[in-house]
Scaffold this active site. Structure first.
Site, short mmCIF file in Angstrom:
data_model
loop_
_atom_site.label_atom_id
_atom_site.label_comp_id
_atom_site.label_asym_id
_atom_site.label_seq_id
_atom_site.Cartn_x
_atom_site.Cartn_y
_atom_site.Cartn_z
N THR A 141 52.57 -45.67 -27.48
CA THR A 141 51.37 -45.65 -28.32
C THR A 141 50.13 -45.26 -27.52
O THR A 141 49.25 -44.60 -28.05
CB THR A 141 51.15 -47.03 -28.98
OG1 THR A 141 51.16 -48.03 -27.97
CG2 THR A 141 52.21 -47.32 -29.98
N THR A 142 50.08 -45.68 -26.26
CA THR A 142 48.93 -45.29 -25.45
C THR A 142 49.03 -43.79 -25.14
O THR A 142 48.05 -43.05 -25.26
CB THR A 142 48.92 -46.09 -24.13
OG1 THR A 142 49.20 -47.46 -24.43
CG2 THR A 142 47.60 -46.01 -23.44
N ASP B 105 58.55 -53.65 -28.12
CA ASP B 105 58.58 -52.28 -27.59
C ASP B 105 59.90 -52.03 -26.86
O ASP B 105 60.54 -50.99 -27.04
CB ASP B 105 57.43 -52.04 -26.59
CG ASP B 105 56.10 -51.86 -27.30
OD1 ASP B 105 56.05 -52.07 -28.53
OD2 ASP B 105 55.11 -51.52 -26.62
N ASP C 106 48.93 -53.15 -25.01
CA ASP C 106 49.61 -52.28 -25.96
C ASP C 106 48.61 -51.42 -26.71
O ASP C 106 47.72 -51.95 -27.40
CB ASP C 106 50.40 -53.17 -26.93
CG ASP C 106 51.18 -52.35 -27.92
OD1 ASP C 106 52.06 -51.61 -27.48
OD2 ASP C 106 50.89 -52.44 -29.13
P1 ADP Z 1 52.64 -46.48 -23.77
O1 ADP Z 1 51.94 -47.34 -24.75
O2 ADP Z 1 52.30 -45.05 -23.97
O3 ADP Z 1 54.09 -46.74 -23.69
P2 ADP Z 1 52.49 -47.69 -21.17
O4 ADP Z 1 51.33 -48.45 -20.64
O5 ADP Z 1 53.73 -48.42 -21.51
O6 ADP Z 1 51.97 -46.84 -22.38
O7 ADP Z 1 52.82 -46.59 -20.07
C1 ADP Z 1 53.83 -45.65 -20.24
C2 ADP Z 1 53.84 -44.65 -19.10
O8 ADP Z 1 54.02 -45.31 -17.87
C3 ADP Z 1 55.00 -43.69 -19.24
O9 ADP Z 1 54.58 -42.40 -18.93
C4 ADP Z 1 56.00 -44.21 -18.25
O10 ADP Z 1 56.86 -43.21 -17.77
C5 ADP Z 1 55.12 -44.73 -17.17
N1 ADP Z 1 55.77 -45.77 -16.37
C6 ADP Z 1 56.18 -46.98 -16.78
N2 ADP Z 1 56.74 -47.68 -15.76
C7 ADP Z 1 56.65 -46.89 -14.67
C8 ADP Z 1 57.03 -47.05 -13.29
N3 ADP Z 1 57.62 -48.15 -12.86
N4 ADP Z 1 56.78 -46.03 -12.47
C9 ADP Z 1 56.18 -44.91 -12.91
N5 ADP Z 1 55.80 -44.70 -14.19
C10 ADP Z 1 56.02 -45.67 -15.06
MG MG Z 2 55.10 -48.44 -23.11
#
Ligand code: ADP
Ligand code: MG
Length: 534
Positions: free
Chosen positions: A93-94, A385, A60
């Site tokens: 957040t990332t 989240d 996270d």
């Molecule tokens: P954040 O903290 O920004 O939410 P995450 O590590 O949760 O970071 O990553 C979010 C990103 O990953 C988003 O752009 C989301 O659309 C993408 N994402 C999440 N799951 C998938 C998936 N199964 N296939 C493609 N993209 C994904």
């Molecule tokens: Mg996320």
């Protein structure tokens, strides 16, 4: 000859002009690179160890940054972005940090071409407005009856975390939890209590319609389970008054000692009798309960719990309709609330109390199970989240595809939009477009795919007007995100674009950093973390 004119305290650090700007950008870039490899379903986790040796393992963004002991003001500013994103929308957040870092990195290239920061800020502002408009143009409306969409949103949010192995079971549970506290279109996440208990596995995590208190009844002679509970909530101590100061009692005979003790016993008995006379069979007390009172309550078959957290008493009050009593002198049956069942049960090796089937079932509890403390903490963050994104959808009913699809769409559209602008502004808009592409780029990089190839393929899809195509890091190719069910709330994307652009613009306007003397030893503001390594 003029004397030097000193206005700053000795030891104050001052960096000005381009140096100040470059330092801030450098710091922001380092922070953003630190979390970039955590983005998306193939993102890596981080293990962080604090000065006490406590370990946190997480994916996270907000948590990674919270645990890092960062000194540079520019870096702190970027970390704050993640915090705000977490508080406002609960996810992304990332993304917000990676985006802000990339906007600044691209701005640095423009600065090197002698483009003035104010031009970049202007170009970024135009791009941000346009990006938000574009985001609105591709949003998809959902209805609350569309359970599949809600499940997909929860799964997408969890897909990058260790919890994802159980994402179907967890998504069901999370959607149920959010829907059961929904009230007139809004969802208050605070009504969902999360309790973690070591043992069993994540698949044993349950949703309990009601409240769970991490407590046990005060006396083993009390019943373990009460049906049709009549509940009293007390925030006064069920003890004799203890004086705050040492006091002296002049007693001259053994009789007087007895009298004094008798009086104390009598007042405790009176307290218990008052409670018994209301007809209550369950008592939750925010303060202590004297042994004597415990004894009387147990004899009357009353289930009593002491030192219940204030926030739990408030939740109990909401769900059982019991007022919180602070004055014991006028207790009556009017002060009783109710619940179908109050029961002490063993979970793992601990006793916990379940309060279920209450009239206002506005509170629910998620009881998370898992092997270790680290894992439980990370599960809790991921569930939080996911609850937030489901709340966002229940409240706004708007979503966009994930996997970098909206970012790629925005980048391409900005490239046509810039043509209507003066040439220097065009450069800034181009930089914004390249910066926002960092999301699909990082998603592919983190999955070991070739980002240039993937962006090329996605651009082709854009030309064919297939705007829902994005990166599928799990299978290593591009895919229709809508078909895959990879969806995110518009609210998360909007907030990320808005605050990353604003943060970049704020840092770009700074040309003077004045820092008070660092009392914390090395690592102060002047100590640029340019050799930090993650
Ligand atoms: P954040 O903290 O920004 O939410 P995450 O590590 O949760 O970071 O990553 C979010 C990103 O990953 C988003 O752009 C989301 O659309 C993408 N994402 C999440 N799951 C998938 C998936 N199964 N296939 C493609 N993209 C994904
Ligand atoms: Mg996320």
């Amino acid at each position: 000859m003029s004397q030097p004119f000193i206005i700053l305290r000795e030891g104050t650090e001052r960096t000005r002009g381009r140096d100040a700007l470059n330092n801030n950008i450098q710091a922001a870039k380092i922070i953003s690179e630190a979390v970039r490899t955590a983005l998306g379903p193939k993102g890596m986790d981080k293990m962080l160890v604090d000065s006490f040796g406590d370990v946190v393992i997480t994916n996270d963004g907000a948590t990674i940054l919270k645990e890092m002991d960062v000194q540079h003001p520019g870096a702190k500013f970027i970390i704050d972005l993640a915090k705000t994103q977490d508080q406002e929308v609960g996810d992304g957040t990332t993304t917000v940090v990676v985006l802000a870092g990339e906007l600044l990195k691209r701005a640095q290239d423009l600065l090197e071409m002698d483009i003035h920061p104010s031009i970049i800020v202007e170009g970024y502002r135009l791009s941000m407005d346009k990006a938000l408009e574009l985001l609105n143009s591709i949003k998809i409306e959902v209805s609350l009856n569309d359970r599949d969409s809600l499940l997909n949103i929860a799964k997408t949010s969890m897909s990058s975390k260790i919890i994802s192995g159980e994402s179907s079971h967890m998504a069901d549970l999370i959607v149920d939890a959010a829907l059961s506290v929904e009230d007139e279109g809004t969802v208050d996440i605070d009504n969902i209590v999360i309790i973690k208990k070591q043992g069993e596995s994540l698949s044993d995590t349950q949703l309990i319609k009601g409240l769970i208190l991490d407590k046990e009844r005060v006396h083993s002679d009390m019943p373990k389970s009460i049906k049709n509970a009549k509940i009293l909530l007390i925030n006064a101590a069920l003890e004799t008054n203890k004086t705050e100061f040492d006091s002296k009692l002049n007693i001259e005979s053994a009789d007087q000692v007895q009298q004094f003790l008798d009086r104390e016993q009598a007042s405790l008995k009176e307290m218990a009798d008052k409670i018994i006379s209301t007809g209550a069979n369950v008592v939750f007390c925010q303060k202590g309960i004297d042994d004597m009172v415990q004894h009387h309550l147990a004899k009357a078959g009353i289930f009593a719990v002491r030192r219940v957290k204030k926030s739990d008493i408030e939740k109990l009050s909401k769900s059982t309709n019991a007022p919180i009593v602070s004055n014991m002198s006028d207790l009556s049956s009017k002060d009783l609330g109710s619940a179908g069942k109050v029961e002490e049960r063993k979970v793992a090796d601990d006793d916990v109390i379940f309060v279920t089937d209450s009239p206002q079932s506005s509170a629910v509890t998620i009881l998370i199970r898992g092997g270790t403390e680290f894992v439980l903490d990370e599960y809790e963050r991921s569930i939080h989240d996911a609850l937030c994104v489901v709340r966002n959808i229940i409240e706004d009913k708007e979503l966009v595809p994930g996997g970098g699809a909206p970012e790629l769409f925005i980048a391409n559209e900005l490239r046509s939009f810039k043509l209507s602008q003066p040439s220097k502004i065009q450069l800034a808009i181009e930089s914004f477009a390249t910066a926002i592409e960092v999301i699909p780029r990082a998603l592919s990089e983190n999955a070991g795919m070739d980002p240039i190839e993937i962006i090329g393929e996605l651009n082709q899809m854009y030309k064919d007007k297939k705007f829902t195509y994005g990166v599928n890091p799990i299978e290593g190719k591009i895919d229709d995100m809508k078909k895959l069910g990879v969806m995110e709330p518009v609210r998360v994307k909007r907030q990320a674009i808005l605050s990353a652009s604003e943060a970049a613009s704020i840092l770009l306007r700074i040309d003077d950093v004045v820092s008070a003397k660092n009392l914390g030893g090395p690592g102060g503001p002047s100590d640029m973390p340019d050799d930090m390594d993650f």
